[in-house]
Design an enzyme around this catalytic site. Sequence first.
Site, PDB file in Angstrom:
ATOM      1  CB  CYS A 115      -0.926   0.020   1.208  1.00  0.00           C
ATOM      2  SG  CYS A 115      -2.018  -1.397   1.289  1.00  0.00           S
ATOM      3  CG  HIS A 255      -2.988   3.496   3.067  1.00  0.00           C
ATOM      4  ND1 HIS A 255      -3.669   3.237   1.896  1.00  0.00           N
ATOM      5  CD2 HIS A 255      -2.852   2.293   3.696  1.00  0.00           C
ATOM      6  CE1 HIS A 255      -3.923   1.946   1.818  1.00  0.00           C
ATOM      7  NE2 HIS A 255      -3.452   1.354   2.897  1.00  0.00           N
ATOM      8  CG  ASN A 285      -6.575  -0.601   2.170  1.00  0.00           C
ATOM      9  OD1 ASN A 285      -5.963  -0.177   1.190  1.00  0.00           O
ATOM     10  ND2 ASN A 285      -5.978  -1.139   3.214  1.00  0.00           N
TER      11      ASN A 285
END
Length: 331
Positions: A115, A255, A285
């Site tokens: 990520c 994030h 996500n």
Amino acid sequence: MGKTYGKIIGWGAYTPDNIVTNHDMAEEYNTSHDWIVQRTGIAERRFARPGETTRQMAVSAGQKALDTAGISAADLDLIIVTTTSPDFMAPALSSQVQASLGANDVPAFQLMTGCSGFVYSLATAYQFIESGAYGTILVIAAEFMSRYIGSADRSAAILFGDAAGAVVIQATDEPCGLKGFELGSDGSQGHNLVISMGESHEIDEVWPTNGHKYQTHMNGREVFKFATRVVGRSCYKTLMKAGMTLDDIDWILPHQANLRIIQSASREMGIPLEKFLINIERYANTSAASVPLLMVENLENGTIKPSDTVLMVAFGAGLTWGSAIVQLQPS
Ligand code: UT7
């Protein structure tokens, strides 16, 4: 010769039109809308439709970024694509995207740091720009995380979504661009977030894969603890490196992994939550695509002005983390 900076001249994002709500997942994963909202802040996510690919999503976001920049693929000097969910191990997604965009012979490489991939890729792109090696670079993050959800337990299955986001960076002599960054990795915690190929013996000791492909394992609580530790720390390191304070930052782009992680960062850093941009409720996500998707959406709706200075921060599989301060365009 003066210093070379990089300005972000184009941006674009792609999200599949297939909206999957918490209610849609409740029965299959033995979960509920209320649990997911309370524990993560997520209400819905987008899943690629059958037949859609990471390549298509990446190309769509990349082409939009070229269009807003008003340039063509032939003007590019480099393409960096970050993903943890490519369609193939080889060729790299970056080469597939290069071909689809028609960027003939332009160098292209894929970068994989979970990520954190977009922050890593952006910091990398700026090194090429500031050194004078390349003048115009396309950076794309594209993720097809739903392809891993079949093997995930319910705590991971509800967390992820599919998307792509892209920016075009171009060399300029007007001051702007990357003001500071910090990247990090703690591989000793790698077992806390794993997507196995089914043959990884090292990981087998922690998470038996039984030879199955694409087994997803996440120790959510450990990743959560790691994230709450690393977000504030990394942001402060980058501010120090840049010689800046939070007052110099217009927006924080965290994030989008879990709303509670963002709330915890806001408390720990003593910054009002209003300074953090958030869209996790609609997209969940989307791994490396999460920060660019957030940035593009807020540039398109006018929340982020092109001359703004943003602080991006991400963390994920590796475990890795990264933060970067970027003034998108000269003021
Ligand atoms: O991009 C980076 C990637 N990952 C992350 O950032 C993930 C960070 N971690 C998290 O976001 C959270 O740890 C999760 C959302 C994944 C899980 O939330 P949690 O509050 O840490 O739950 P937990 O794993 O500690 O589980 C607590 C309880 C358990 O039940 P018992 O054992 O207490 O009876 C789980 O079985 O919640 C249960 N549970 C669920 N219940 C309903 C776990 N997932 C679910 C679910 N629906 N989806």
